[in-house]
Structures are given as structure tokens and as C-alpha cells.
Design an enzyme around this catalytic site. Structure first.
Site, mmCIF file in Angstrom:
data_model
loop_
_atom_site.group_PDB
_atom_site.id
_atom_site.type_symbol
_atom_site.label_atom_id
_atom_site.label_comp_id
_atom_site.label_asym_id
_atom_site.label_seq_id
_atom_site.Cartn_x
_atom_site.Cartn_y
_atom_site.Cartn_z
ATOM 1 C CG HIS A 75 -56.679 95.435 2.122
ATOM 2 N ND1 HIS A 75 -56.958 95.017 0.963
ATOM 3 C CD2 HIS A 75 -56.961 94.715 3.100
ATOM 4 C CE1 HIS A 75 -57.988 93.932 1.200
ATOM 5 N NE2 HIS A 75 -57.835 93.753 2.643
ATOM 6 C CE1 TYR A 204 -60.643 100.070 -8.485
ATOM 7 C CE2 TYR A 204 -58.894 99.531 -6.351
ATOM 8 C CZ TYR A 204 -60.081 100.127 -6.920
ATOM 9 O OH TYR A 204 -60.657 100.661 -5.874
ATOM 10 N N PRO A 296 -67.399 105.186 -9.053
ATOM 11 C CG PRO A 296 -68.626 102.894 -9.115
ATOM 12 C CD PRO A 296 -68.717 104.468 -9.529
ATOM 13 C CE LYS A 300 -60.305 108.662 -2.800
ATOM 14 N NZ LYS A 300 -59.538 108.127 -1.584
ATOM 15 C CE1 TYR A 387 -58.737 103.074 -4.212
ATOM 16 C CE2 TYR A 387 -57.230 102.008 -2.620
ATOM 17 C CZ TYR A 387 -58.275 101.891 -3.440
ATOM 18 O OH TYR A 387 -59.373 100.935 -3.385
HETATM 19 P P1 FAD Z 1 -76.844 107.961 0.737
HETATM 20 O O1 FAD Z 1 -76.103 106.714 1.393
HETATM 21 O O2 FAD Z 1 -77.596 107.552 -0.585
HETATM 22 O O3 FAD Z 1 -77.915 108.165 2.107
HETATM 23 C C1 FAD Z 1 -79.001 109.094 1.626
HETATM 24 C C2 FAD Z 1 -80.297 108.615 2.405
HETATM 25 O O4 FAD Z 1 -81.347 109.629 2.422
HETATM 26 C C3 FAD Z 1 -80.752 107.381 1.841
HETATM 27 O O5 FAD Z 1 -81.266 106.217 3.062
HETATM 28 C C4 FAD Z 1 -82.210 107.807 1.427
HETATM 29 O O6 FAD Z 1 -83.186 106.527 1.654
HETATM 30 C C5 FAD Z 1 -82.676 108.870 2.210
HETATM 31 N N1 FAD Z 1 -83.663 109.838 1.553
HETATM 32 C C6 FAD Z 1 -83.909 110.344 0.395
HETATM 33 N N2 FAD Z 1 -84.815 111.076 0.205
HETATM 34 C C7 FAD Z 1 -85.139 111.193 1.274
HETATM 35 C C8 FAD Z 1 -86.371 112.049 1.781
HETATM 36 N N3 FAD Z 1 -87.112 112.729 1.094
HETATM 37 N N4 FAD Z 1 -86.807 112.001 3.158
HETATM 38 C C9 FAD Z 1 -85.955 111.125 3.971
HETATM 39 N N5 FAD Z 1 -84.960 110.254 3.656
HETATM 40 C C10 FAD Z 1 -84.673 110.100 2.412
HETATM 41 N N6 FAD Z 1 -69.207 104.256 -3.443
HETATM 42 C C11 FAD Z 1 -68.294 103.778 -3.511
HETATM 43 O O7 FAD Z 1 -67.112 104.539 -3.351
HETATM 44 N N7 FAD Z 1 -67.836 102.404 -3.907
HETATM 45 C C12 FAD Z 1 -69.067 101.690 -4.433
HETATM 46 O O8 FAD Z 1 -68.842 100.567 -4.629
HETATM 47 C C13 FAD Z 1 -70.279 102.221 -4.357
HETATM 48 N N8 FAD Z 1 -71.401 101.541 -4.672
HETATM 49 C C14 FAD Z 1 -72.600 102.382 -4.939
HETATM 50 C C15 FAD Z 1 -73.767 101.530 -5.356
HETATM 51 C C16 FAD Z 1 -75.017 102.111 -5.348
HETATM 52 C C17 FAD Z 1 -76.202 101.505 -6.062
HETATM 53 C C18 FAD Z 1 -75.098 103.513 -5.088
HETATM 54 C C19 FAD Z 1 -76.467 104.287 -5.189
HETATM 55 C C20 FAD Z 1 -73.938 104.212 -4.578
HETATM 56 C C21 FAD Z 1 -72.754 103.571 -4.462
HETATM 57 N N9 FAD Z 1 -71.502 104.296 -3.992
HETATM 58 C C22 FAD Z 1 -70.251 103.641 -4.023
HETATM 59 C C23 FAD Z 1 -71.505 105.517 -3.587
HETATM 60 C C24 FAD Z 1 -71.758 105.579 -2.068
HETATM 61 O O9 FAD Z 1 -72.508 104.663 -1.374
HETATM 62 C C25 FAD Z 1 -72.417 106.879 -1.688
HETATM 63 O O10 FAD Z 1 -71.377 107.849 -2.069
HETATM 64 C C26 FAD Z 1 -72.860 106.913 -0.177
HETATM 65 O O11 FAD Z 1 -73.782 106.227 -0.041
HETATM 66 C C27 FAD Z 1 -73.117 108.559 0.185
HETATM 67 O O12 FAD Z 1 -73.624 108.429 1.458
HETATM 68 P P2 FAD Z 1 -74.877 109.605 1.591
HETATM 69 O O13 FAD Z 1 -74.991 109.462 3.188
HETATM 70 O O14 FAD Z 1 -74.418 110.974 1.354
HETATM 71 O O15 FAD Z 1 -76.057 108.995 0.858
HETATM 72 C C1 DHB Z 2 -65.197 98.696 -3.329
HETATM 73 C C2 DHB Z 2 -65.983 99.432 -4.244
HETATM 74 C C3 DHB Z 2 -65.096 100.461 -5.039
HETATM 75 O O1 DHB Z 2 -66.028 101.258 -5.671
HETATM 76 C C4 DHB Z 2 -64.087 100.336 -4.924
HETATM 77 O O2 DHB Z 2 -63.452 101.198 -5.923
HETATM 78 C C5 DHB Z 2 -63.169 99.385 -4.152
HETATM 79 C C6 DHB Z 2 -63.857 98.441 -3.511
HETATM 80 C C7 DHB Z 2 -66.000 97.620 -2.518
HETATM 81 O O3 DHB Z 2 -67.169 97.518 -2.644
HETATM 82 O O4 DHB Z 2 -65.424 96.583 -2.028
#
Ligand code: FAD
Ligand code: DHB
Length: 393
Positions: A75, A204, A296, A300, A387
Site C-alpha cells: 500500500h 482510519y 494498536p 506498531k 507509519y
Molecule cells: P507474542 O506474539 O505474544 O508471542 C509470545 C509467545 O510466547 C506466545 O505465543 C505465547 O503463547 C508464548 N508464551 C508466553 N508465555 C510462555 C511461557 N511461559 N513458555 C513458553 N511460551 C510462552 N498489533 C498491531 O500492530 N495491530 C493489531 O491489530 C494487533 N492486534 C492484537 C490483538 C491481540 C489480541 C493482541 C494480544 C495483540 C495485538 N497486537 C496488535 C500486538 C501484536 O500482535 C504484538 O505486538 C505481537 O504479537 C508481538 O509479538 P511477540 O512475539 O513479542 O509476542
Molecule cells: C491492522 C491492525 C492495526 O492495528 C492497524 O493499525 C492497522 C491495520 C490490521 O489488522 O490489518
């Protein structure tokens, strides 16, 4: 108790843990990735969707970008809707030609898992780390509970990539780190629907009733979000109510109705900002949501997680392969500078796009910010660069 050994234990198989595993593995550093959930669970978990320009290149450079480049949607702009009018911010024009890639987080996760298992590298699902210890000694270890009991894995370093409620950050004595925190008075209700997106680019939207976001995953799959009350539950939001509200908020004269289809996934996420500092304790290094959460609105979360890992992988390789610990010593400070930049941008986007009930002074300020963001070239350039590629500022 069984005992094994590796160079780096990675707790968590989200985007951060899996990419770190890939970067270390391809440089010849032994590591084990431990994930408490099943493979099916992590591959189906619907979350973020926007990948920054530099982060897409990182995924590619790590050898995990083939499907993202083929199926991801590039995009060059994004739309802001407020006061029932649409305004486009020409991201690429304002950000040196760079663009975002719209590609689901769980697809990134699937690609990294396939790569790791294809290479025969150790990745254990249904394996919960319960103890992280010895962090200030030369002999750190974790205890992991799996189907065949408890195993102790000794290592040189532990990477805490275990998300926001993980065991890693809890292993740091509370007196040795600080947690900065803010909770916002709204949540996001997100749906995935089997219907072509109503717009070619992300929208948005700030409406008197609340926030709305129209995004997508493919030419036939839409991803949509509504700002809702913090205590709302999914039971209170029938499909009809969700579509009606999306239509009300997103409507403009030119686009009075959005495409509707079967809802295949729905969830409610609360909105928080959190920073844990420092992101290190002895031989434990935190990366991704384990160290910081952003609301969110700025898209980021995953981008920050992967950017941490780029720094951490380079620092661990310098230490393990060349006995040079300067990058590890600087890890937390290097990451926190970017993390606070992302916190500021996510906070700015959040505050500008979520109307504040009956606080009309705040509402007036939000609209003034939005008008400036789309009408002033200087303001839209800052927004576009934050962004598309946060590192470019
Ligand atoms: P995670 O993806 O959370 O991965 C951590 C992993 O560690 C998980 O799989 C978990 O099961 C595992 N874990 C935890 N504890 C243990 C343990 N004790 N032993 C072994 N494994 C363990 N960001 C956006 O930018 N846009 C969005 O729309 C958005 N939507 C989101 C919706 C939800 C419900 C959530 C929770 C987050 C969202 N985020 C969003 C944030 C984004 O998804 C996260 O920033 C991203 O997942 C971070 O990645 P990570 O690998 O740090 O953590
Ligand atoms: C999406 C999620 C976000 O948090 C955002 O700012 C833009 C797009 C998405 O899930 O596509």
C-alpha cells in the site's frame, strides 16, 4: 528431571521468538524455541496486519519473505475519515517512495515455523517455561513443562520473547526494573469477514460514535475494527450490530455503505501502553511484547517486536562468535530509543482518533490534530514516515 544444553533459549514462538531463532540458526548459533501453546493455536491467532518497509526487508533478508512478497498487499497510501469526509495521506510520496505491506501476523508466524521445521531446528510446542533462573551467574537455565515431564535447559543466554504476560519479565526482581504504563478507556472489537475489502487502502476513521478501521488480509478477506467500551463483551455485539455500527461510522457521501460478509473471527482487545526498562537482566534479554506494549492504532506492535530482534540477534552473534559484548551492553538503550518513539506515535494516533464522549474541549483538539495531519505537508510527512518506517525518523 531431564537435562539438556544449548547456546540460547528462546521463550515464546510469536513473531519475535521465531525470527530470533531463524537469525541465530542461519548464523550457526544453537538455540531452542519453547512455546506453551499448540502449533495450531499460534498459527490461527489473528492479530496485527501492517508490516513496515524496513521490517518487510528484514523478514526477506532472514529468508522468510517469499510468500509475504507474493501474497502481501503493498500500500502506498492510507485514508483518514472524519467529519464524514475522506482524506488520503500519500505515504510513499511523503516517505521517499517507501510503502507498507499488509500481510497477517499469523502468516508471518506460519512462514517462520515452516522454515524452522524444514531446517530441522528445535521448536517445541505445548512446552511451557515455568522457571527462568541463574540469570546473574554464568549458568542460566530454564525449566520447561512438556508432555514428557520437566526438562531443565542450561544455556549461555535467555531471550524472553514470551509476550505481555510472560514468565521472563516476571523473573526480573521488581526493584531492578521499572514499568511505565497507561491504560486507555476503550477497547477494539476486531472481526475477520469473508468479503472483498470496501477500499483499496486502509481507512482510519474518527466518528462521534467512536473509532473504526477498515483493513484487509487479501482481495477476498476484510479485517475491520470498532472502538468499543472497555467492558464490552462479544455477547453484546451481534454481527448485525457490528455491521450497522461500521456502516454508520465509515459512511461518507461517496461511499455510503461497506461490503458485508460472513464473520469468521472476532475478538476484543484492551488498549495499553507499557514499557519495561531496562530490557535486560544479567543474561536475560527481553524482546517484543515481553518488554513493551503499544495500543494498536499505530500498527506498531509486531513491527517493534521484529525490530528488537534484529538488534538482539546482531548483539548475541557479536558476543558468541567474536567475544565482543559492546552491542549486548547497548541492547536495552538502543531498543528503548525506538520503543519510546513508537509509544509516542501510537499514543498520538490513539488520542487523535478515539473521540472522548462528552469532553468537547478534547474533541475539538482531536479534530484540529486530524485536520493538520491531512492538510499540512509537514505534519503528514512526519505521520507518513512514522507509519511506513519508524526507523527513518
Ligand atoms: P507474542 O506474539 O505474544 O508471542 C509470545 C509467545 O510466547 C506466545 O505465543 C505465547 O503463547 C508464548 N508464551 C508466553 N508465555 C510462555 C511461557 N511461559 N513458555 C513458553 N511460551 C510462552 N498489533 C498491531 O500492530 N495491530 C493489531 O491489530 C494487533 N492486534 C492484537 C490483538 C491481540 C489480541 C493482541 C494480544 C495483540 C495485538 N497486537 C496488535 C500486538 C501484536 O500482535 C504484538 O505486538 C505481537 O504479537 C508481538 O509479538 P511477540 O512475539 O513479542 O509476542
Ligand atoms: C491492522 C491492525 C492495526 O492495528 C492497524 O493499525 C492497522 C491495520 C490490521 O489488522 O490489518
Amino acid at each position: 528431571m531431564k537435562e539438556t544444553r544449548t547456546q540460547v533459549v528462546i521463550v515464546g514462538a510469536g513473531p519475535a521468538g521465531l525470527l530470533l531463532g531463524q537469525l541465530l540458526q542461519s548464523a550457526g548459533v544453537d538455540n531452542v524455541v519453547l512455546e506453551r501453546r499448540s502449533r495450531e493455536y499460534v498459527e490461527q491467532r489473528v492479530r496485527a496486519g501492517v508490516i513496515e518497509y524496513g521490517v518487510a526487508n528484514l523478514i526477506d533478508d532472514a529468508g522468510a519473505g517469499e510468500r509475504m512478497r507474493r501474497e502481501g498487499l503493498v500500500h502506498h497510501g492510507v485514508e483518514f475519515r472524519f467529519e464524514h469526509h475522506a482524506h488520503r495521506v500519500a505515504l510513499s510520496e511523503l516517505a521517499d517512495g517507501r510503502a507498507i505491506t499488509v500481510y497477517g501476523q499469523q502468516e508471518v508466524v506460519k512462514d517462520l515455523i515452516a522454515l524452522r521445521l524444514g531446517a530441522g531446528a528445535p521448536l517445541h510446542f505445548d512446552a511451557e517455561v515455568t522457571v527462568v533462573d541463574g540469570l546473574t551467574s554464568d549458568a542460566p537455565f530454564v525449566d520447561v513443562e512438556g508432555a514428557d515431564g520437566t526438562t531443565r535447559i542450561s544455556c549461555e543466554y535467555v531471550a524472553g520473547c514470551d509476550g505481555s504476560f510472560g514468565v521472563a519479565s516476571r523473573s526480573i526482581p521488581t526493584t531492578l526494573h521499572r514499568k511505565y504504563e497507561r491504560t486507555y478507556p476503550f477497547s477494539w472489537l476486531g472481526i475477520l469477514a469473508e468479503v472483498p475489502p470496501s477500499n483499496e487502502e486502509l481507512v482510519y476513521c474518527r466518528h462521534e460514535n467512536g473509532f473504526a478501521l477498515s483493513s484487509m488480509r487479501s482481495p477476498t478477506l476484510s479485517r475491520l475494527y470498532l472502538g468499543v467500551e472497555p467492558n464490552d463483551t462479544l455477547d453484546e455485539w451481534s454481527d448485525d450490530r457490528i455491521w450497522d455500527e461500521l456502516n454508520v461510522r465509515l459512511a461518507t457521501e461517496a461511499t455510503p455503505a461497506i461490503n458485508q460478509g460472513r464473520v469468521v473471527e472476532r475478538s476484543i482487545t484492551s488498549m495499553r501502553s507499557v514499557v519495561v526498562a531496562p530490557m535486560r537482566h544479567g543474561r536475560l534479554f527481553l524482546a517484543g511484547d515481553a518488554a513493551h506494549i503499544v495500543p494498536p492504532t499505530g500498527a506498531k506492535g509486531m513491527n517493534l517486536a521484529l525490530a528488537d530482534v534484529r538488534v538482539l540477534a546482531g548483539a548475541l552473534l557479536a558476543q558468541l562468535q567474536r567475544k565482543d559484548d559492546t552491542l549486548l551492553a547497548a541492547y536495552s538503550a538502543t531498543c528503548l530509543e525506538r520503543v519510546w518513539r513508537a509509544e509516542e506515535f501510537s499514543n498520538y494516533m490513539t488520542q487523535m482518533l478515539h473521540p472522548n464522549g462528552d469532553d468537547d474541549f478534547e474533541n475539538g483538539v482531536q479534530l484540529a490534530r486530524l485536520r493538520q495531519a491531512v492538510n499540512s505537508r509537514e505534519a503528514s510527512t512526519v505521520l507518513a514516515r512514522n507509519y511506513v518506517d519508524l526507523n527513518s525518523l
